[in-house]
Design a protein around this motif. Sequence first.
Motif, PDB file in Angstrom:
ATOM      1  N   VAL A 234       0.740  -1.275   0.000  1.00 17.03           N
ATOM      2  CA  VAL A 234       0.000   0.000   0.000  1.00 17.03           C
ATOM      3  C   VAL A 234       0.768   1.322   0.000  1.00 17.03           C
ATOM      4  O   VAL A 234       1.944   1.338   0.008  1.00 17.03           O
ATOM      5  CB  VAL A 234      -0.964   0.098   1.155  1.00 17.03           C
TER       6      VAL A 234
ATOM      7  N   ALA B  13      -5.305   5.078   5.942  1.00 19.92           N
ATOM      8  CA  ALA B  13      -4.960   3.791   5.361  1.00 19.92           C
ATOM      9  C   ALA B  13      -6.047   3.323   4.404  1.00 19.92           C
ATOM     10  O   ALA B  13      -7.229   3.412   4.705  1.00 19.92           O
ATOM     11  CB  ALA B  13      -4.746   2.765   6.466  1.00 19.92           C
ATOM     12  N   LYS B  14      -5.620   2.832   3.239  1.00 23.56           N
ATOM     13  CA  LYS B  14      -6.547   2.422   2.186  1.00 23.56           C
ATOM     14  C   LYS B  14      -6.126   1.077   1.617  1.00 23.56           C
ATOM     15  O   LYS B  14      -5.029   0.594   1.872  1.00 23.56           O
ATOM     16  CB  LYS B  14      -6.558   3.463   1.058  1.00 23.56           C
ATOM     17  N   HIS B  15      -7.022   0.494   0.837  1.00 24.64           N
ATOM     18  CA  HIS B  15      -6.697  -0.700   0.066  1.00 24.64           C
ATOM     19  C   HIS B  15      -6.668  -0.307  -1.406  1.00 24.64           C
ATOM     20  O   HIS B  15      -7.683   0.125  -1.960  1.00 24.64           O
ATOM     21  CB  HIS B  15      -7.732  -1.800   0.291  1.00 24.64           C
ATOM     22  N   TYR B  16      -5.511  -0.470  -2.039  1.00 20.30           N
ATOM     23  CA  TYR B  16      -5.307   0.019  -3.400  1.00 20.30           C
ATOM     24  C   TYR B  16      -5.369  -1.095  -4.438  1.00 20.30           C
ATOM     25  O   TYR B  16      -4.833  -2.185  -4.225  1.00 20.30           O
ATOM     26  CB  TYR B  16      -3.950   0.722  -3.517  1.00 20.30           C
TER      27      TYR B  16
ATOM     28  N   HIS C 193      -1.113   0.650   4.652  1.00 18.06           N
ATOM     29  CA  HIS C 193      -2.145   0.399   3.652  1.00 18.06           C
ATOM     30  C   HIS C 193      -2.058  -1.046   3.146  1.00 18.06           C
ATOM     31  O   HIS C 193      -1.086  -1.737   3.379  1.00 18.06           O
ATOM     32  CB  HIS C 193      -1.978   1.348   2.467  1.00 18.06           C
TER      33      HIS C 193
ATOM     34  N   ASP D 117      -9.689   2.661  -4.605  1.00 18.44           N
ATOM     35  CA  ASP D 117      -8.479   3.482  -4.531  1.00 18.44           C
ATOM     36  C   ASP D 117      -7.484   2.941  -5.550  1.00 18.44           C
ATOM     37  O   ASP D 117      -7.124   1.757  -5.525  1.00 18.44           O
ATOM     38  CB  ASP D 117      -7.891   3.438  -3.123  1.00 18.44           C
TER      39      ASP D 117
END
Length: 606
Positions: free
Chosen positions: A19, A27-30, A163, A120
């Motif tokens: 991430v 925090a994201k999931h890409y 992430h 994302d």
Amino acid sequence: MKNTLPIHLRAAAFVLGGVLASSVAQAKHYNVYLIGGQSNASGRGDAALLSAPYDSPQTDVAFYWHKTLVTDNGNLPQDVWLDLQPDSGQGKNSPSGHEVEFGPELAFGRTMADADPEADIAVIKYAHGGSNLHTQWADGGDMYATFVNTVEEALVALTASGHTFQVVGMLWQQGEADTGAANADNYEANLTDLIARVRTDLFGGLSLPFVIGGLSSNQYSTITDTTTGAGKVRLAQESVAANVDGCGFADADDCAVYDAPNVIHFNAAGQLALGAAHAAVMLQLEALDADLDGLNADQETALGTDAANPDSDGDGQKDGFEYRAGTDPADAASLFEVTGIHVVSNEVSLTWPSRTGNAYRVEYSSNLADWEDAEDGVPAAAPGTQTVWSITMEDDAASGPSSVLALYDAASGLNGDFNTTAFDSADQNAATTATRLQQGGSLTGGGSSKFVLSHALFATGASGAPGFNLAGTATANRSEAAAAGDTFAFTIEAGGHTVDYEMLSFYSDQYGVGGQLDVSYLIGTNETFVLQNYSLPGNNVSVELKEVDFADFSSADDVTWTFYLYGASAGNYGNRFDDITLYGSAEASAAEEDESYSGYYRVNLK
């Protein structure tokens, strides 16, 4: 002096995940897309002609690139994560006068983000003007090696801030450098090989979307003449797109080029059209594989797998990988791993499931950090059988009484899968089950990397990133954690040897506060705790190294180590661990006492 022997060995498939570097609170999931090729992938579009939204940073799309030429390439900082924006182009100014250039990434990223506002998007690009497929992007070629290294470094950087990600597809824009007669004749085979390598090295063995950008009629007036080099390459591109699962063809005939004599390069309008064309095909391919497991809907039906679940049998290996490996994606007991290990003196034999047409790489390490090929290209055995591979190890200096018995680290895998059936307790808490699956089968980033190690179930890599993740562990105490399945465990199989246990260490942190950890080992029915009420570092601070120097003990029986997690704050997104390392030594049997060597093996599907 006791020897460290390869007593219990397992294998795994290479996989991908990770991430983006931003505030941990964000925090994201890409979904990560890759771009490779030559100058039109790098980009010669004149950014002075751009208008909104392309003329400014696109704050909702992350971008990472590596320069082709140290001095001549674009001015954006390289090897760091940025907002998607111009100035990562070829930089050769051909035609001259373009201070800022760009490639297909601008329109591609924008189109993908607009198509799914909830997703994302991240893009990683490495392309080299004038580079050819037949040598530079071939197996062992310098461009391909730099491309893989760029992707891996980008993914490691992404994981650093907590992430998660999955690499979900690639764009390939290349072909001009292979229009010479001999290279054009071999382009179809070379491109098919490139796709297979990318899927092995970066897609975790999955047939994820691969979009091939075609040579354009605007570049070559003879594009329809299949006796010419350009015509042969274009036909090869279309043929591969039609015949290789998960591939598509992005038609560039409507993409504008510069005036003569620079017709080989797409101009600003052409680059935007090119990126949009790639995105349109990518979206079509993704619609055919909704769960991104490398299988289309028809294949899922034929195999009896769940088209909405990338790991239908919950064994930690994605359906598409199992299909490729030749194991049953609908049977949790059938998965790609070493199913047999036989050690006599210094001869080691490994057995694993095989499928006709597959090849395997067996690697060796003496230190669990540096790996070299023991044999590359081991052929599969006959259908329905196991591949058996053997080697006579050279004598080596023994590593001494204290060494790594088992090591788990997710960094060598890239897709966020973990074998919950074999190594994680059954989760009886519905609320945490969904969260864990969302995190990728109990991993933030990592992979199903049960690589072959001495006594080991786990893989090796950089400390602290990305790690094991167990979410929603808000139970009050250890007993409730056990009942809810908020535990994970691994077993050291003695295999008839006496094993000495000396120390445990791991890196940890958590997304939230309050998490507590207890650790025990179980021999038969006797459970002994080596750590109790350990408070995990909170609020996504840097990972902390914890060393547990328990009282040394020896056992000739299997020993199961269990981590119990409880007390986390409500809504905690995960207690994370990495480099779980168990130290000790294995005593040689009488038949092996004359040998003095240490070594570790792992097996990968090529």
